[in-house]
Write a protein that holds these residues in place. Structure first.
Motif, PDB file in Angstrom:
ATOM      1  N   GLN A 150     -22.086  -0.987   3.357  1.00 53.39           N
ATOM      2  CA  GLN A 150     -23.543  -0.942   3.480  1.00 53.39           C
ATOM      3  C   GLN A 150     -24.249  -0.700   2.149  1.00 53.39           C
ATOM      4  OE1 GLN A 150     -24.656   1.867   6.550  1.00 53.39           O
ATOM      5  NE2 GLN A 150     -23.567   0.747   8.160  1.00 53.39           N
ATOM      6  N   SER A 151     -23.603  -0.002   1.238  1.00 58.92           N
ATOM      7  CA  SER A 151     -24.226   0.316  -0.053  1.00 58.92           C
ATOM      8  C   SER A 151     -23.741  -0.580  -1.186  1.00 58.92           C
ATOM      9  CB  SER A 151     -23.957   1.782  -0.413  1.00 58.92           C
ATOM     10  OG  SER A 151     -22.553   2.023  -0.518  1.00 58.92           O
ATOM     11  N   ILE A 152     -22.869  -1.525  -0.873  1.00 59.82           N
ATOM     12  CA  ILE A 152     -22.315  -2.437  -1.874  1.00 59.82           C
ATOM     13  C   ILE A 152     -23.203  -3.682  -1.982  1.00 59.82           C
ATOM     14  CG2 ILE A 152     -20.363  -3.986  -2.352  1.00 59.82           C
ATOM     15  CD1 ILE A 152     -18.532  -1.885  -1.148  1.00 59.82           C
ATOM     16  N   PRO A 153     -23.517  -4.154  -3.193  1.00 59.90           N
ATOM     17  CA  PRO A 153     -24.326  -5.379  -3.316  1.00 59.90           C
ATOM     18  C   PRO A 153     -23.705  -6.531  -2.527  1.00 59.90           C
ATOM     19  CG  PRO A 153     -24.070  -4.337  -5.455  1.00 59.90           C
ATOM     20  CD  PRO A 153     -23.161  -3.592  -4.514  1.00 59.90           C
ATOM     21  N   PHE A 154     -24.528  -7.172  -1.703  1.00 60.72           N
ATOM     22  CA  PHE A 154     -24.072  -8.222  -0.792  1.00 60.72           C
ATOM     23  C   PHE A 154     -24.731  -9.545  -1.173  1.00 60.72           C
ATOM     24  CE2 PHE A 154     -24.865 -10.321   3.506  1.00 60.72           C
ATOM     25  CZ  PHE A 154     -23.603 -10.889   3.573  1.00 60.72           C
ATOM     26  N   TYR A 155     -23.906 -10.562  -1.428  1.00 61.83           N
ATOM     27  CA  TYR A 155     -24.383 -11.884  -1.811  1.00 61.83           C
ATOM     28  C   TYR A 155     -23.923 -12.920  -0.796  1.00 61.83           C
ATOM     29  CZ  TYR A 155     -25.192  -9.878  -6.479  1.00 61.83           C
ATOM     30  OH  TYR A 155     -25.634  -9.120  -7.528  1.00 61.83           O
ATOM     31  N   ILE A 156     -24.741 -13.934  -0.602  1.00 59.82           N
ATOM     32  CA  ILE A 156     -24.353 -15.087   0.211  1.00 59.82           C
ATOM     33  C   ILE A 156     -24.126 -16.262  -0.730  1.00 59.82           C
ATOM     34  CG2 ILE A 156     -24.989 -16.671   2.064  1.00 59.82           C
ATOM     35  CD1 ILE A 156     -26.873 -14.523   3.144  1.00 59.82           C
ATOM     36  N   PHE A 157     -22.914 -16.799  -0.725  1.00 56.85           N
ATOM     37  CA  PHE A 157     -22.592 -18.011  -1.483  1.00 56.85           C
ATOM     38  C   PHE A 157     -22.329 -19.132  -0.478  1.00 56.85           C
ATOM     39  CE2 PHE A 157     -22.287 -15.292  -5.022  1.00 56.85           C
ATOM     40  CZ  PHE A 157     -22.215 -16.053  -6.182  1.00 56.85           C
ATOM     41  N   SER A 158     -22.648 -20.342  -0.872  1.00 56.44           N
ATOM     42  CA  SER A 158     -22.582 -21.434   0.099  1.00 56.44           C
ATOM     43  C   SER A 158     -22.256 -22.747  -0.580  1.00 56.44           C
ATOM     44  CB  SER A 158     -23.925 -21.554   0.834  1.00 56.44           C
ATOM     45  OG  SER A 158     -24.981 -21.712  -0.109  1.00 56.44           O
ATOM     46  N   GLU A 159     -21.963 -23.723   0.258  1.00 57.34           N
ATOM     47  CA  GLU A 159     -21.629 -25.059  -0.235  1.00 57.34           C
ATOM     48  C   GLU A 159     -22.156 -26.093   0.745  1.00 57.34           C
ATOM     49  OE1 GLU A 159     -17.670 -25.959  -2.217  1.00 57.34           O
ATOM     50  OE2 GLU A 159     -17.358 -26.807  -0.213  1.00 57.34           O
ATOM     51  N   SER A 160     -22.814 -27.131   0.223  1.00 56.02           N
ATOM     52  CA  SER A 160     -23.228 -28.279   1.030  1.00 56.02           C
ATOM     53  C   SER A 160     -24.234 -27.882   2.115  1.00 56.02           C
ATOM     54  CB  SER A 160     -21.984 -28.951   1.621  1.00 56.02           C
ATOM     55  OG  SER A 160     -22.275 -30.224   2.118  1.00 56.02           O
ATOM     56  N   TYR A 161     -23.961 -28.259   3.369  1.00 55.08           N
ATOM     57  CA  TYR A 161     -24.878 -27.875   4.451  1.00 55.08           C
ATOM     58  C   TYR A 161     -24.905 -26.370   4.624  1.00 55.08           C
ATOM     59  CZ  TYR A 161     -27.615 -28.654   8.680  1.00 55.08           C
ATOM     60  OH  TYR A 161     -28.641 -28.674   9.597  1.00 55.08           O
ATOM     61  N   GLY A 162     -23.846 -25.709   4.165  1.00 60.99           N
ATOM     62  CA  GLY A 162     -23.835 -24.257   4.189  1.00 60.99           C
ATOM     63  C   GLY A 162     -24.996 -23.666   3.413  1.00 60.99           C
ATOM     64  N   GLY A 163     -25.458 -24.367   2.372  1.00 63.08           N
ATOM     65  CA  GLY A 163     -26.597 -23.901   1.594  1.00 63.08           C
ATOM     66  C   GLY A 163     -27.888 -23.939   2.376  1.00 63.08           C
ATOM     67  N   LYS A 164     -28.055 -24.969   3.175  1.00 60.45           N
ATOM     68  CA  LYS A 164     -29.249 -25.048   4.019  1.00 60.45           C
ATOM     69  C   LYS A 164     -29.261 -23.875   4.991  1.00 60.45           C
ATOM     70  CE  LYS A 164     -31.635 -28.218   7.191  1.00 60.45           C
ATOM     71  NZ  LYS A 164     -31.666 -29.592   7.734  1.00 60.45           N
ATOM     72  N   MET A 165     -28.101 -23.588   5.578  1.00 67.47           N
ATOM     73  CA  MET A 165     -28.004 -22.458   6.491  1.00 67.47           C
ATOM     74  C   MET A 165     -28.173 -21.150   5.737  1.00 67.47           C
ATOM     75  SD  MET A 165     -24.972 -23.740   9.106  1.00 67.47           S
ATOM     76  CE  MET A 165     -23.711 -23.995   7.854  1.00 67.47           C
ATOM     77  N   ALA A 166     -27.609 -21.067   4.528  1.00 69.95           N
ATOM     78  CA  ALA A 166     -27.688 -19.839   3.740  1.00 69.95           C
ATOM     79  C   ALA A 166     -29.129 -19.479   3.399  1.00 69.95           C
ATOM     80  CB  ALA A 166     -26.869 -19.980   2.463  1.00 69.95           C
ATOM     81  N   ALA A 167     -29.946 -20.481   3.083  1.00 78.77           N
ATOM     82  CA  ALA A 167     -31.344 -20.211   2.756  1.00 78.77           C
ATOM     83  C   ALA A 167     -32.061 -19.579   3.949  1.00 78.77           C
ATOM     84  CB  ALA A 167     -32.036 -21.504   2.337  1.00 78.77           C
TER      85      ALA A 167
END
Length: 442
Positions: A150-167
């Protein structure tokens, strides 16, 4: 898979389990996994690898969630064993695994992807809004079950259509984190070769292929004409028709380039050129083009054999990748909708946003990415646009440029050289360095 090969895989995992200590049916030392029922009858699977760094504890390193494309591509399968996980498809240690620099959370998303599954056909997601709400449910469960993150920096990385979902997910997560409904330290989103503005990609296919000598004047005319029809459908907001016309445009590209590979222009399609079979609709054709390569037979044998037995939580009636093409089909009406406005909202909210793209990618070519970026309403764009980019050495070849990067305030763009659509697969050392830079590691 031969009995001998399967025996090897099982023996390998027995060694891993013995070394790490099997703590529970859902935890093996430095890994954890589980299902979350995100809606009644809709079950999503996640698989976590704790960071394994010789110089830092996992609590001192970020948490990265990886989202695959398709839609219908499996993060726990393709992203894990083909791109950034600790082992490759042959179960050999990956030299440039992201687990060296972060804890990595793979999620089979949307429901029906990979080991995720739906009990009924009406439980599939049909748009990114549902995809985002499903993911918030999963993340609520994850951070509750794993409070150490919970206190650790959390990032979302994505690829292709995954980027549309990630946004879309990043936007909803920003709100949820502010409200406290998801307890996490959300630090940013990275959009890799991402389907953010489908039309901008399609409209630049012709010029990109022409500039790289993969189309002649006649071919450029053919592709441009087909792309214009996609544009007209998008402008009318007839997005299902636009998806059909996008499929037709890809067929024109294949015919006029003699089968260029959409994921890397320096290669041809690995299989026979995919012309539509008699009676086959455009959705089925596109699922064959863009979902089946992410569920290739050798990977399927691995996931449905030794991996399934290792995990020991997959229901008997669920096959890894068994619903993948259905996932794509149900999302077809949403496929060509842009989410550029969501990226604008993220930037305005102060979220760190990174765009990265492979030089040799066609389906999401860099020209198209630059085109939608230049349309952002973000107040920092005029200054960003005036900046010169900075070259980055390729870690695998010191003195050779591996990428360029430009950063201003909370936005960054990485141009990854000699990489196609799957940047970590094509340029593993450079992708790992980029991860460290984005997550602010020395």
């Amino acid at each position: 898979m031969s009995p001998l090969t399967e025996c090897f895989y099982l023996s390998f995992f027995l060694v891993i389990v013995v070394r790490q200590g099997l703590c529970s049916p859902r935890r093996a030392g430095s890994e954890a996994w589980d299902y979350v029922e995100v809606r009644p009858g809709a079950h999503m699977f996640w698989w976590l690898y704790y960071a394994d760094s010789p110089s830092a504890q996992y609590k001192d390193l970020p948490l990265v969630m990886w989202l695959q494309g398709g839609p219908g591509g499996s993060g726990t399968g393709f992203g894990n064993f083909e791109e950034i996980g600790p082992l490759d498809r042959d179960l050999q240690p990956r030299k440039n695994s992201w687990v060296q620099a972060a804890s990595v959370l793979f999620v089979d998303n949307p429901v029906g992807t990979g080991f995720s599954y739906t009990e009924k056909s009406d439980r599939f997601a049909t748009n990114v809004s549902t995809v985002a709400s499903d993911m918030l449910v999963l993340l609520q469960h994850f951070f509750t079950a794993k409070p150490e993150f919970q206190s650790i920096p959390f990032y979302i990385f994505s690829e292709s259509y995954g980027g549309k979902m990630a946004a879309a997910i990043a936007m909803e997560l920003t709100k949820a984190a502010a409200q406290g409904s998801v307890k996490c330290r959300f630090a940013g989103v990275a959009l890799g070769d991402s389907w953010i503005s489908p039309l901008d990609s399609v409209m630049t296919w012709g010029p990109y292929l022409y500039s790289t000598s993969l189309l002649d004047d006649y071919g450029l005319s053919d592709v441009t004409s087909a792309a214009e029809k996609v544009k007209q459908a998008v402008e009318k907001e007839d997005f299902l028709k636009a998806t059909e016309l996008w499929s037709m445009t890809e067929t024109v590209v294949e015919q006029d380039t003699n089968g260029v590979n959409f994921y890397n222009i320096l290669t041809q399609q690995p299989d026979e050129k995919l012309t539509s079979a008699e009676g086959e609709n455009f959705i089925a054709l596109q699922a064959r083009r863009h979902v089946r390569p992410l569920n290739r037979q050798s990977l399927s044998e691995l996931m449905n054999g030794p991996i399934r037995r290792k995990l020991a939580v997959v229901p008997e009636n669920v096959t890894w990748g068994g619903q993948a093409e259905a996932v794509f089909s149900y999302m077809a009406g949403d496929f060509m909708k842009p989410v550029v406005d969501v990226v604008d909202q993220l930037l305005a909210a102060g979220v760190n946003v990174t765009v990265y793209n492979g030089q040799l990618d066609l389906i999401v070519d860099t020209m198209g990415q630059e085109r939608w970026v230049n349309q952002l309403k973000w107040e920092g764009l005029p200054t960003f646009s005036k900046l010169r980019w900075t070259s980055l050495d390729d870690p695998a070849s010191p003195g050779v440029t591996g990428a360029f990067v430009k950063t201003y305030k909370n936005f960054a763009f990485y141009w990854i050289l000699r990489a196609g659509h799957m940047v970590p697969s094509d340029q593993g050392p450079m992708a790992l360095q980029m991860l460290k830079m984005i997550t602010q590691q020395d």
